[in-house]
Design a protein around this motif. Structure first.
Motif, PDB file in Angstrom:
ATOM      1  N   GLU A 105      -0.694 -23.064   8.423  1.00 29.49           N
ATOM      2  CA  GLU A 105      -0.034 -23.730   7.295  1.00 29.49           C
ATOM      3  C   GLU A 105       1.407 -23.272   7.092  1.00 29.49           C
ATOM      4  O   GLU A 105       2.219 -23.985   6.516  1.00 29.49           O
ATOM      5  CB  GLU A 105      -0.814 -23.472   5.997  1.00 29.49           C
ATOM      6  N   GLY A 106       1.729 -22.045   7.532  1.00 26.30           N
ATOM      7  CA  GLY A 106       3.068 -21.515   7.302  1.00 26.30           C
ATOM      8  C   GLY A 106       3.072 -20.011   7.353  1.00 26.30           C
ATOM      9  O   GLY A 106       2.597 -19.405   8.312  1.00 26.30           O
ATOM     10  N   LEU A 107       3.582 -19.373   6.293  1.00 20.60           N
ATOM     11  CA  LEU A 107       3.677 -17.912   6.226  1.00 20.60           C
ATOM     12  C   LEU A 107       2.883 -17.419   5.036  1.00 20.60           C
ATOM     13  O   LEU A 107       3.179 -17.769   3.896  1.00 20.60           O
ATOM     14  CB  LEU A 107       5.145 -17.488   6.085  1.00 20.60           C
ATOM     15  N   GLU A 108       1.851 -16.601   5.305  1.00 22.38           N
ATOM     16  CA  GLU A 108       1.050 -16.022   4.236  1.00 22.38           C
ATOM     17  C   GLU A 108       1.640 -14.673   3.853  1.00 22.38           C
ATOM     18  O   GLU A 108       1.855 -13.802   4.706  1.00 22.38           O
ATOM     19  CB  GLU A 108      -0.404 -15.856   4.669  1.00 22.38           C
ATOM     20  N   ILE A 109       1.879 -14.501   2.559  1.00 21.25           N
ATOM     21  CA  ILE A 109       2.461 -13.271   2.018  1.00 21.25           C
ATOM     22  C   ILE A 109       1.394 -12.590   1.176  1.00 21.25           C
ATOM     23  O   ILE A 109       0.937 -13.142   0.163  1.00 21.25           O
ATOM     24  CB  ILE A 109       3.694 -13.580   1.158  1.00 21.25           C
ATOM     25  N   ALA A 110       0.975 -11.401   1.575  1.00 20.17           N
ATOM     26  CA  ALA A 110      -0.066 -10.687   0.841  1.00 20.17           C
ATOM     27  C   ALA A 110       0.448 -10.261  -0.520  1.00 20.17           C
ATOM     28  O   ALA A 110       1.640  -9.976  -0.693  1.00 20.17           O
ATOM     29  CB  ALA A 110      -0.527  -9.467   1.626  1.00 20.17           C
ATOM     30  N   ALA A 111      -0.462 -10.180  -1.486  1.00 17.15           N
ATOM     31  CA  ALA A 111      -0.075  -9.727  -2.819  1.00 17.15           C
ATOM     32  C   ALA A 111       0.479  -8.315  -2.782  1.00 17.15           C
ATOM     33  O   ALA A 111       1.310  -7.940  -3.626  1.00 17.15           O
ATOM     34  CB  ALA A 111      -1.282  -9.788  -3.757  1.00 17.15           C
ATOM     35  N   THR A 112       0.055  -7.499  -1.809  1.00 20.03           N
ATOM     36  CA  THR A 112       0.513  -6.120  -1.698  1.00 20.03           C
ATOM     37  C   THR A 112       1.780  -5.972  -0.860  1.00 20.03           C
ATOM     38  O   THR A 112       2.261  -4.856  -0.657  1.00 20.03           O
ATOM     39  CB  THR A 112      -0.591  -5.250  -1.094  1.00 20.03           C
ATOM     40  N   CYS A 113       2.328  -7.067  -0.357  1.00 15.26           N
ATOM     41  CA  CYS A 113       3.598  -7.034   0.376  1.00 15.26           C
ATOM     42  C   CYS A 113       4.689  -6.499  -0.540  1.00 15.26           C
ATOM     43  O   CYS A 113       4.840  -6.947  -1.675  1.00 15.26           O
ATOM     44  CB  CYS A 113       3.952  -8.437   0.855  1.00 15.26           C
ATOM     45  N   THR A 114       5.462  -5.531  -0.095  1.00 17.78           N
ATOM     46  CA  THR A 114       6.528  -4.985  -0.931  1.00 17.78           C
ATOM     47  C   THR A 114       7.754  -5.894  -0.908  1.00 17.78           C
ATOM     48  O   THR A 114       7.909  -6.733  -0.011  1.00 17.78           O
ATOM     49  CB  THR A 114       6.954  -3.584  -0.463  1.00 17.78           C
ATOM     50  N   LEU A 115       8.633  -5.690  -1.870  1.00 10.06           N
ATOM     51  CA  LEU A 115       9.863  -6.471  -1.909  1.00 10.06           C
ATOM     52  C   LEU A 115      10.697  -6.224  -0.661  1.00 10.06           C
ATOM     53  O   LEU A 115      11.333  -7.134  -0.132  1.00 10.06           O
ATOM     54  CB  LEU A 115      10.677  -6.127  -3.157  1.00 10.06           C
ATOM     55  N   ALA A 116      10.698  -4.983  -0.171  1.00  8.08           N
ATOM     56  CA  ALA A 116      11.467  -4.675   1.028  1.00  8.08           C
ATOM     57  C   ALA A 116      10.938  -5.443   2.230  1.00  8.08           C
ATOM     58  O   ALA A 116      11.715  -5.975   3.025  1.00  8.08           O
ATOM     59  CB  ALA A 116      11.411  -3.171   1.310  1.00  8.08           C
TER      60      ALA A 116
END
Length: 284
Positions: free
Chosen positions: A61-72
């Motif tokens: 579908e695209g790019l999955e970003i985990a909830a725990t992904c940091t801003l950096a």
């Protein structure tokens, strides 16, 4: 800040460890907001970093970003990238990731600790990461207490400042940015009353390969407002669209009065639209 009411910290490693979320219990990830002020009603924390989720994952579908992904990690648009590095050439839409993080005016120490999920679930009008993923038409994956999954478009995720669609016991697992948004050209404008102050108005726009253009207003409004156009709008079209914004949504706090926010949003939106109308290589 010490949270001296906490009696138990559970490191979640499977979904069953989330049992008990509710009154007196909070989700812990980066903790930058949780530990920034007293939490007198909390007695228990569930640390979701134990799940070990990949910060960024390519999917069909695209790019999955985990909830725990940091801003950096988000600002780099790929694991291991430098803070605020250039977006991936094959995914120009990722330019909004770093722009959203910079809108928070947080230190690099915070960037390495604060998480995407935390910024989204705080649901603050000036949430820069929330603004970026909403502007890119992301969809949230929510884990429910009974083991089911449900999905909600980010444009519908926030109901009001610090209020979301999350029900008791639910957590945000991830957000997925669709491929069409990753391929889009983007533009970003922000204004605040002070040079290093909280955002008073933020407008992010994207123009997809088929010319569909979407402008997202945050910081100036109590929740994200998304304006959709078949092509980059001209001033008259944009002005008409802005009149459809509910007057009660214009936010009022020490960082800007509603009338000022509405006025500057119009200016920023026109600047974003003008940039998206301009073809690559042309001058505004």
């Amino acid at each position: 800040m010490d949270l001296d009411t906490i009696r138990e910290v559970v490191v979640a490693r499977e979904r069953g460890d989330l049992v008990g979320l509710g009154a007196g219990c909070a989700v812990l990830a980066g903790g930058t907001a949780l530990y920034s002020e007293p939490q007198y009603s909390l007695e228990r924390l569930i640390d979701i970093t134990g799940f070990g989720w990949e910060p960024l994952t390519d999917t069909a579908e695209g790019l999955e970003i985990a909830a725990t992904c940091t801003l950096a990690e988000l600002a780099g648009a790929a694991p291991g990238c430098e803070l605020g590095s250039a977006p991936r050439a094959d995914r120009p839409g990722t330019a909004l990731f770093a722009a959203g993080c910079r809108a928070l005016l947080a230190s690099h120490k915070i960037w390495r600790t604060a998480t995407v999920g935390g910024n989204i679930c705080l649901a603050l009008p000036a949430g820069g990461v929330l603004a970026a993923v909403t502007a890119l038409d992301a969809v949230a994956l929510i884990w429910t207490p009974d083991g089911r999954d449900r999905r909600v478009a980010l444009r519908d995720f926030v109901l009001a400042p610090e209020r979301t669609v999350l029900e008791p016991g639910e957590i945000l697992r991830s957000v997925t940015v669709p491929t069409s948004s990753l391929l889009a050209r983007t533009a970003f404008r922000r204004i605040s009353l002070a040079t290093t102050g909280r955002s008073g108005a933020v407008v992010m726009g994207r123009r997809e390969p088929d010319d569909r253009t979407v402008l997202t207003i945050t910081a100036a409004t109590a929740r994200p407002v998304v304006l959709d156009f078949p092509e980059p709008p001209h001033p008259e079209t944009l002005a008409a669209a802005l009149t459809t914004v509910d007057p009660d949504l214009w936010f009022d706090d020490p960082h800007g009065a509603p009338d000022w926010r509405a006025h500057v949003t119009g200016l920023l939106a026109n600047a974003v639209a003008a940039e998206l109308r301009t073809e690559p290589g042309e001058r505004l």
